[in-house]
Design an enzyme around this catalytic site. Structure first.
Site, PDB file in Angstrom:
ATOM      1  N   SER B 153      44.059  41.373  26.646  1.00  0.00           N
ATOM      2  CA  SER B 153      42.774  40.535  26.659  1.00  0.00           C
ATOM      3  C   SER B 153      43.014  39.152  25.762  1.00  0.00           C
ATOM      4  O   SER B 153      43.973  39.433  24.973  1.00  0.00           O
ATOM      5  CB  SER B 153      41.473  41.303  26.028  1.00  0.00           C
ATOM      6  OG  SER B 153      40.747  40.573  25.562  1.00  0.00           O
ATOM      7  N   TYR B 166      40.477  46.832  18.500  1.00  0.00           N
ATOM      8  CA  TYR B 166      40.952  46.248  19.875  1.00  0.00           C
ATOM      9  C   TYR B 166      41.932  44.870  19.853  1.00  0.00           C
ATOM     10  O   TYR B 166      42.717  45.108  20.613  1.00  0.00           O
ATOM     11  CB  TYR B 166      39.387  45.738  20.412  1.00  0.00           C
ATOM     12  CG  TYR B 166      39.395  45.508  21.981  1.00  0.00           C
ATOM     13  CD1 TYR B 166      39.745  46.311  22.818  1.00  0.00           C
ATOM     14  CD2 TYR B 166      39.209  44.263  22.193  1.00  0.00           C
ATOM     15  CE1 TYR B 166      39.434  46.020  23.992  1.00  0.00           C
ATOM     16  CE2 TYR B 166      38.972  43.611  23.687  1.00  0.00           C
ATOM     17  CZ  TYR B 166      39.483  44.736  24.304  1.00  0.00           C
ATOM     18  OH  TYR B 166      39.355  44.255  25.821  1.00  0.00           O
TER      19      TYR B 166
END
Lengths: 251, 275
Positions: B153, B166
């Site tokens: 990501s 994350y």
């Protein structure tokens, strides 16, 4: 089986530069994906093999003698393309002019040539061809660089500087024209057999340094250029695709 | 032929997290190019639904309910794929990739985040990728070919407010990709990583979502959010023979978001050269 996602059917692609190695492999791949090709080269003999390949694949081919380091020449080239085809979908800046020497032996003329035929050519081709793409509200610009754009090499001062310049030009232009429907990306090449910078007394050492343990093959550049030129990459911009056998991974 | 390299005819691909959103879009993209697909995720319902849609377009498909944070279940997924489909050519590690809720302002302060929340995120986004690669690599080395695509990501490439676990896990996935790529480069296994920007998959969820996206569209120089096809086509390229000399690379497909970063959106000064 042909994947429609990557087809270049009906598109006009301009491939610049006198480097017969790159303009042949890139034009052949683009023509294989059914694009028509315009060559812009100072030395028209350098595109002889490329032209034969494109015509063999049944695609249209125009060669326009152009000194890409001269903005006026580039402008004339763009006008001629528009007169003959009415549009430009894809620009591949592949003028790659390789050079390496200790810095204290590099003359002003050599420096200027390395910068002119790598960085300046790319800049003015983007600027002039870009005007057409802005009107079309669509275009693909693909700049060929070397992994030396981001890594240093002994004797590489002038060439690395020019390559790094093209990379930063790519990122800035991608942002500047992001909303205009034009994507701007770079293909960064590692070590390829037969290239001047690969041919050295230490070729074997170089080979062992590549994680994949082999040099790149010319056609491996072509498939990446086709991908970036295709309609599949509308959201992909300002990026570098490394075709390098993993060399940028290692310390 | 360059174009003919970009087909996946009769290749076998595993897609984790393939029941919904981006994973489902990638599964269908690969199947349309001729791949047979094994879809894995925790819940049986959505993955069987994806598998059915793949069968409808004429490819073989299996759904194998798998918690990818459990190595025994991961080993069973990979072994079953090889036993039932005849091998494993492509592995897409996408499980846990939906992390949109982690972007932006978290509801709590950092000091209020409990241990298990951190550990669960690391397990879900990082450890699962290691487990899947570990088992698949064994088969891929033996057969002397393979493609692994890890979904990271843009959160793993920059620091984000309150994005701790994350972002850290996704950054780790980028580096894990490089180490696995270097390790198996000489075995003809290509391992690459995709960092999507913000892909709008709200309409693809079993219950379509209407909440706002966690980043303003201004963040992306192209002026729009990503669509699933933006990532599906990239996965297709990286799964195909067209990318055989590309390994250990990161593909940031984010509409130019990460190419910017030292000036705010819209900042465009004019400075003349001095005579």
């Amino acid at each position: 089986m042909v994947s429609k996602a990557f087809s270049l059917y009906g598109k006009i692609a301009v491939v610049t530069g006198d480097n017969g190695f790159w303009n042949t492999t890139i034009a052949t791949a683009l023509a294989d994906a059914e694009a028509d090709i315009v060559f812009a080269a100072k030395d028209i003999d350098s595109i002889k093999q490329a032209r034969e390949q494109v015509e063999h694949l049944g695609q249209k081919c125009i060669a326009i003698p152009t000194d890409t380091s001269q903005p006026h020449d580039v402008q004339k080239m763009v006008e001629q393309i528009i007169k003959e085809t009415g549009k430009i979908d894809i620009l591949v800046n592949a003028s790659d002019t390789e050079f390496a020497k200790p810095i204290d032996e590099i003359s002003e003329r050599e420096w200027n040539t390395v910068i002119d035929y790598n960085l300046k050519s790319t800049f003015f081709c983007c600027q002039k061809v870009g005007q057409v793409m802005l009107k079309q509200k669509r275009g693909r610009i693909i700049n060929l660089v070397s992994c030396l754009a981001e890594r240093g090499m002994e004797n590489g001062t002038a060439y690395c500087a020019a390559m790094g310049g093209i990379l930063q030009l790519t990122r800035s232009l991608a942002i500047e024209w992001g909303k205009m429907g034009i994507t701007v990306n770079a293909v960064s090449i590692g070590w390829f057999a037969g290239q001047p910078l690969t041919k050295s007394p230490n070729e074997g050492t170089l080979l062992k340094f590549i994680p994949t343990r082999r040099f790149g093959k010319p056609e491996e550049i072509g498939s990446t250029v086709v991908y970036l030129a295709s309609d599949a990459t509308d959201f992909y911009t300002g990026q570098v695709v490394y075709v390098d056998g993993g060399i940028m991974v290692r310390p | 032929m360059v174009i003919s390299k970009m087909t996946l005819k009769n290749k076998v691909a595993i897609i984790t997290g393939g029941g919904t959103g981006l994973g489902k879009a990638m599964a269908l993209s690969l199947a349309k190019e001729g791949a047979d697909i094994v879809v894995a995720a925790r819940r049986a319902g959505p993955i069987e639904q994806t598998a059915n849609e793949i069968r409808q377009i004429g490819r073989r498909a299996l759904s194998i309910p798998t918690d990818t944070t459990d190595s025994a279940q991961v080993n069973n997924l990979i072994d079953s794929t090889v036993n039932n489909m005849g091998g494993i050519d492509i592995l897409i590690n996408n499980a846990g990739a939906v992390g949109r809720q982690q972007v932006g302002n978290a509801p709590r302060q950092m000091w209020d985040i409990p241990d298990d929340e951190w550990l669960n995120a690391i397990n879900s986004h990082l450890t699962s990728v290691f487990y899947c690669c570990r088992r698949a690599a064994k088969y891929m080395v033996a057969q002397k070919h393979g493609k692994i695509i890890n979904i990271a990501s843009i959160n793993g490439l920059r620091g984000w407010r309150n994005g701790f676990a994350y972002g850290a896990a996704k950054a780790a996935v980028v580096n894990l990709t490089k180490s696995i790529a270097h390790t198996f480069a000489r075995d003809n296994i290509q391992v690459n990583c995709i960092a999507p920007g913000l892909i709008d998959v709200r309409h693809l969820q079993p219950v379509p979502e209407t909440q706002d996206m966690p980043l303003k569209v201004d963040f992306f120089p192209v002026g729009r959010y990503g669509i699933p096809e933006d990532i599906g086509n990239l996965a297709l390229f990286l799964a195909s023979d067209a990318s055989d000399y590309i390994t250990g690379s990161l593909f940031v497909n984010d509409g130019g978001g990460i190419a910017a970063g030292v000036t705010p959106n819209g900042y465009a000064p004019i400075v003349e050269l001095r005579e």
